[in-house]
Motif scaffolding. Structure first.
Motif, PDB file in Angstrom:
ATOM      1  N   HIS A  18      17.041 -22.246 -15.250  1.00 12.96           N
ATOM      2  CA  HIS A  18      15.962 -22.235 -16.241  1.00 12.96           C
ATOM      3  C   HIS A  18      15.340 -20.846 -16.220  1.00 12.96           C
ATOM      4  O   HIS A  18      14.712 -20.447 -15.250  1.00 12.96           O
ATOM      5  N   ILE A  37       5.270 -28.233 -14.935  1.00 11.25           N
ATOM      6  CA  ILE A  37       6.453 -27.388 -14.812  1.00 11.25           C
ATOM      7  C   ILE A  37       6.278 -26.103 -15.623  1.00 11.25           C
ATOM      8  O   ILE A  37       5.716 -26.096 -16.713  1.00 11.25           O
ATOM      9  N   HIS A  88      12.374 -25.235 -24.888  1.00 11.64           N
ATOM     10  CA  HIS A  88      11.470 -25.783 -25.914  1.00 11.64           C
ATOM     11  C   HIS A  88      10.591 -24.714 -26.551  1.00 11.64           C
ATOM     12  O   HIS A  88      10.022 -24.931 -27.614  1.00 11.64           O
ATOM     13  N   TYR A 131      22.453 -24.979 -21.848  1.00  6.05           N
ATOM     14  CA  TYR A 131      21.350 -25.864 -22.203  1.00  6.05           C
ATOM     15  C   TYR A 131      20.831 -25.389 -23.556  1.00  6.05           C
ATOM     16  O   TYR A 131      20.635 -24.182 -23.759  1.00  6.05           O
ATOM     17  N   ASP A 195      18.512 -31.718 -24.778  1.00  3.90           N
ATOM     18  CA  ASP A 195      17.339 -32.208 -24.048  1.00  3.90           C
ATOM     19  C   ASP A 195      16.280 -32.794 -24.975  1.00  3.90           C
ATOM     20  O   ASP A 195      16.163 -32.425 -26.134  1.00  3.90           O
ATOM     21  N   THR A 196      15.505 -33.689 -24.417  1.00  7.42           N
ATOM     22  CA  THR A 196      14.297 -34.320 -24.970  1.00  7.42           C
ATOM     23  C   THR A 196      14.396 -34.672 -26.458  1.00  7.42           C
ATOM     24  O   THR A 196      13.628 -34.166 -27.278  1.00  7.42           O
ATOM     25  N   TRP A 260      11.100 -26.111 -12.905  1.00 11.38           N
ATOM     26  CA  TRP A 260      12.412 -25.592 -13.334  1.00 11.38           C
ATOM     27  C   TRP A 260      12.277 -24.099 -13.624  1.00 11.38           C
ATOM     28  O   TRP A 260      12.956 -23.276 -13.031  1.00 11.38           O
TER      29      TRP A 260
HETATM   30  C1  JFZ Z   1      13.346 -31.868 -19.608  1.00  4.98           C
HETATM   31  C2  JFZ Z   1      12.616 -30.620 -20.024  1.00  4.98           C
HETATM   32  O1  JFZ Z   1      11.480 -30.948 -20.772  1.00  4.98           O
HETATM   33  C3  JFZ Z   1      12.273 -29.811 -18.798  1.00  4.98           C
HETATM   34  O2  JFZ Z   1      11.579 -28.647 -19.167  1.00  4.98           O
HETATM   35  C4  JFZ Z   1      13.539 -29.426 -18.071  1.00  4.98           C
HETATM   36  O3  JFZ Z   1      14.343 -28.596 -18.907  1.00  4.98           O
HETATM   37  C5  JFZ Z   1      14.290 -30.695 -17.690  1.00  4.98           C
HETATM   38  C6  JFZ Z   1      15.641 -30.418 -17.081  1.00  4.98           C
HETATM   39  O4  JFZ Z   1      14.477 -31.545 -18.831  1.00  4.98           O
HETATM   40  O5  JFZ Z   1      12.424 -32.729 -18.974  1.00  4.98           O
HETATM   41  C7  JFZ Z   1      12.683 -34.056 -18.857  1.00  4.98           C
HETATM   42  C8  JFZ Z   1      13.661 -34.691 -19.548  1.00  4.98           C
HETATM   43  C9  JFZ Z   1      13.917 -36.042 -19.315  1.00  4.98           C
HETATM   44  C10 JFZ Z   1      13.192 -36.727 -18.380  1.00  4.98           C
HETATM   45  C11 JFZ Z   1      12.188 -36.108 -17.693  1.00  4.98           C
HETATM   46  C12 JFZ Z   1      11.927 -34.768 -17.934  1.00  4.98           C
HETATM   47  N1  JFZ Z   1      13.493 -38.062 -18.107  1.00  4.98           N
HETATM   48  O6  JFZ Z   1      14.426 -38.615 -18.724  1.00  4.98           O
HETATM   49  O7  JFZ Z   1      12.862 -38.657 -17.217  1.00  4.98           O
END
Ligand code: JFZ
Length: 322
Positions: A18, A37, A88, A131, A195-196, A260
């Motif tokens: 990251h 984070i 993000h 990523y 992600d997300t 991260w």
């Molecule tokens: C995500 C990102 O928002 C974070 O910044 C980082 O990159 C991480 C690896 O991934 O955060 C998350 C995504 C999913 C969950 C929790 C945090 N989850 O599924 O519990």
């Protein structure tokens, strides 16, 4: 499917990286330590888009050395690397023609660290994945934001500059950038790590992305695209599932401390013994361990992380399989 997943199933151990503009504030904004984070600081501290974008001209990570990072991964016994090509915050860590908020166009550094890593990974014989935050984008109009603090629904935006249309964001930034990332880095990426996902990512919009991904038959992508797609891999985060995921490939991603993205004052590092126990626990259950490093604003990997990775590698040299 099996042939495509073969290298990944044998890999067992990978390096998550990251790294982005958030390594400059490194957890502190306007003299205040911001909880949570490090890579979320823009959202957590409600930083206006213009103020965040003003970090780019200050980003000059001349300590970044792709050779050393790939060599560090190899020394640790890792078989692949996954790096944030855009998190993000919307800042692309590569030379993007699709959007100029990127490291090559917007910083004095001007280099493309993703390209440098791709060349080194090829030279040193290890896989590389990207990523890419396809859904949240806090600096592009129409990009999504997950809720933090008192940010209000339905968008959870905190700056008018974020307003816009999600489909338009997707079609003018995220999809063009994914196409660049898939086309411009030689044999890579081997993995796209989404992600997300939010409800903005409807099945129809996700399908537009999948159409692009399907042009790369060897590509592996995770379960965080959204739109109902399950992807190739489960991604338990910061935990090891008790029995794995029967019938599914999976990868536990974890930090060494509690962030991260780099935070200058997070020194809560796990012991090498804990990292090794995690690796062994995960491998014994059939998963992969994607262990994070967070380079600082100079591109330098924190020494606490370097030491631990060398110690893990040393243990594997003595006790692991070839
Ligand atoms: C995500 C990102 O928002 C974070 O910044 C980082 O990159 C991480 C690896 O991934 O955060 C998350 C995504 C999913 C969950 C929790 C945090 N989850 O599924 O519990």
């Amino acid at each position: 499917r099996d042939a495509r997943m073969a290298w990944w199933r044998e890999a067992r151990f990978g390096m998550f990286i990251h790294w982005g503009l958030y390594s400059i504030p490194a957890g502190t904004w306007n003299g205040k330590q911001i909880p949570g984070i490090g890579e979320w600081i823009m959202n957590t501290a409600s930083i206006p888009v213009a103020d965040y974008k003003a970090l780019a001209p200050k980003f000059n990570p001349t300590g970044f050395n792709a050779h050393d990072i790939v060599a560090l991964a190899k020394a640790a016994g890792m078989k692949y690397i996954v790096i944030t090509s855009k998190h993000h915050d919307g800042f692309a860590m590569y030379d993007s023609k699709a959007n100029d908020f990127n490291i090559a166009a917007g910083t004095p550094f001007k280099r493309d660290p993703i390209k440098e890593l791709a060349e080194e990974c090829k030279k040193q014989g290890i896989k590389l994945g990207f990523y890419y935050s396809q859904d949240q984008d806090w600096t592009a109009p129409g990009g999504a934001a997950l809720k933090t603090g008192d940010h209000q629904p339905p968008t959870y935006h905190w700056d008018k500059a974020q307003d816009g249309n999600f489909q338009q964001y997707l079609e003018t930034k995220a999809i063009p950038q994914l196409k660049e990332l898939l086309a411009n880095y030689g044999d890579y990426p081997a993995v796209i790590w989404f992600d997300t996902p939010t409800p903005d990512m409807t099945p129809q919009l996700a399908a537009e992305i999948v159409t692009v991904l399907n042009q790369y038959p060897k590509l592996i992508w995770n379960n965080r695209l959204g739109g109902g797609y399950k992807g190739d891999t489960e991604t338990p985060e910061q935990f090891i599932p008790a029995q794995g995921y029967p019938g599914r490939d999976w990868e536990s991603c974890m930090t060494m401390n509690d962030t991260w993205g780099y935070k200058s004052y997070d020194k809560n590092f796990k012991s090498t013994e804990t990292l090794l126990r995690n690796l062994i626990d995960i491998a014994s259950k059939g998963g992969n361990y994607l262990l994070n490093i967070g380079p600082d604003s100079h591109g330098v990997v924190p020494p606490e992380e370097v030491v631990r990775l060398h110690q893990v590698g040393k243990w594997l040299d003595v006790n692991g399989e070839a």
